[in-house]
Design a protein around this motif. Sequence first.
Motif, short mmCIF file in Angstrom:
data_model
loop_
_atom_site.label_atom_id
_atom_site.label_comp_id
_atom_site.label_asym_id
_atom_site.label_seq_id
_atom_site.Cartn_x
_atom_site.Cartn_y
_atom_site.Cartn_z
N SER A 273 0.81 -1.22 0.00
CA SER A 273 0.00 0.00 0.00
C SER A 273 0.85 1.27 0.00
N ALA A 274 2.05 1.21 0.54
CA ALA A 274 2.93 2.38 0.54
C ALA A 274 3.42 2.72 -0.86
N MET A 275 3.55 1.73 -1.73
CA MET A 275 4.11 1.94 -3.07
C MET A 275 3.06 1.93 -4.18
N SER A 276 1.87 1.45 -3.90
CA SER A 276 0.88 1.23 -4.96
C SER A 276 0.42 2.51 -5.64
N SER A 277 0.55 3.67 -5.01
CA SER A 277 0.17 4.92 -5.67
C SER A 277 1.21 5.33 -6.72
N ILE A 278 2.40 4.71 -6.68
CA ILE A 278 3.46 5.01 -7.63
C ILE A 278 3.47 4.01 -8.77
N HIS A 279 3.32 2.72 -8.44
CA HIS A 279 3.37 1.66 -9.47
C HIS A 279 2.73 0.41 -8.89
N ASP A 280 2.29 -0.49 -9.77
CA ASP A 280 1.65 -1.71 -9.29
C ASP A 280 2.65 -2.81 -8.91
N ARG A 281 3.92 -2.60 -9.22
CA ARG A 281 4.98 -3.56 -8.87
C ARG A 281 6.06 -2.82 -8.09
N MET A 282 6.85 -3.58 -7.34
CA MET A 282 7.99 -2.99 -6.62
C MET A 282 9.10 -4.03 -6.53
N PRO A 283 10.35 -3.59 -6.39
CA PRO A 283 11.44 -4.54 -6.21
C PRO A 283 11.28 -5.28 -4.89
N THR B 282 17.30 -23.58 -3.82
CA THR B 282 16.31 -22.73 -4.48
C THR B 282 15.00 -22.69 -3.69
N GLU B 283 14.53 -23.85 -3.22
CA GLU B 283 13.28 -23.90 -2.49
C GLU B 283 13.34 -23.05 -1.22
N GLN B 284 14.50 -23.02 -0.59
CA GLN B 284 14.67 -22.21 0.61
C GLN B 284 14.74 -20.73 0.25
N ALA B 285 15.41 -20.42 -0.83
CA ALA B 285 15.57 -19.03 -1.25
C ALA B 285 14.22 -18.40 -1.57
N VAL B 286 13.34 -19.15 -2.19
CA VAL B 286 12.01 -18.63 -2.52
C VAL B 286 11.27 -18.20 -1.25
N GLU B 287 11.49 -18.91 -0.17
CA GLU B 287 10.83 -18.58 1.10
C GLU B 287 11.32 -17.25 1.67
N LEU B 288 12.46 -16.75 1.20
CA LEU B 288 12.98 -15.46 1.66
C LEU B 288 12.22 -14.29 1.04
N LEU B 289 11.47 -14.55 -0.01
CA LEU B 289 10.74 -13.51 -0.73
C LEU B 289 9.40 -13.28 -0.05
N THR B 290 9.44 -12.51 1.01
CA THR B 290 8.24 -12.24 1.79
C THR B 290 7.93 -10.76 1.80
N ALA B 291 6.70 -10.42 2.10
CA ALA B 291 6.27 -9.03 2.14
C ALA B 291 7.07 -8.25 3.19
N VAL B 292 7.32 -7.00 2.90
CA VAL B 292 8.01 -6.14 3.86
C VAL B 292 7.00 -5.19 4.49
N ASP B 293 7.33 -4.71 5.65
CA ASP B 293 6.47 -3.77 6.36
C ASP B 293 6.21 -2.53 5.50
N GLU B 294 5.03 -1.99 5.62
CA GLU B 294 4.66 -0.79 4.84
C GLU B 294 5.64 0.36 5.07
N SER B 295 6.26 0.43 6.22
CA SER B 295 7.17 1.54 6.54
C SER B 295 8.58 1.32 5.99
N PHE B 296 8.83 0.20 5.31
CA PHE B 296 10.18 -0.08 4.81
C PHE B 296 10.63 0.97 3.81
N PHE B 297 9.75 1.34 2.88
CA PHE B 297 10.08 2.34 1.87
C PHE B 297 9.60 3.72 2.31
N LYS B 298 10.40 4.72 2.03
CA LYS B 298 10.00 6.10 2.26
C LYS B 298 9.82 6.73 0.88
N THR B 299 8.73 7.41 0.67
CA THR B 299 8.50 8.05 -0.63
C THR B 299 8.44 9.56 -0.46
N GLN B 300 8.84 10.24 -1.52
CA GLN B 300 8.70 11.70 -1.57
C GLN B 300 8.67 12.11 -3.03
#
Length: 96
Positions: free
Chosen positions: A30-40, A58-76
């Motif tokens: 939700s923090a990034m969706s006003s800028i783009h529908d995808r994010m790194p 590989t199976e373990q690495a995929v599990e590292l790809l988890t959502a980050v807290d909304e406050s992780f990115f700062k936008t301006q």
Amino acid sequence: MLLAGLWDNNPKASGQSIDSCTLITTAANSAMSSIHDRMPMPLVGQAAQLWLDPGYKTEQAVELLTAVDESFFKTQAVSSYVNNVRNQGPECIAAV
């Protein structure tokens, strides 16, 4: 900030090799969706070390790809000055 990505070296049929890379993206939070529908996909904490470990499966690495807290990115908002590759320096990230 560390982002999940992949790198590979592939030999072409001609014998030359091609280095290639890609950044892994995910649906924008939700923090990034006003800028783009995808994010790194950021790698937070120990996930970055594990991602770079060649022994990590590989199976373990995929599990590292988890959502980050909304406050992780700062936008301006920034000026269109940033849209030209010839422009460098702090003006590119100055708030407007």
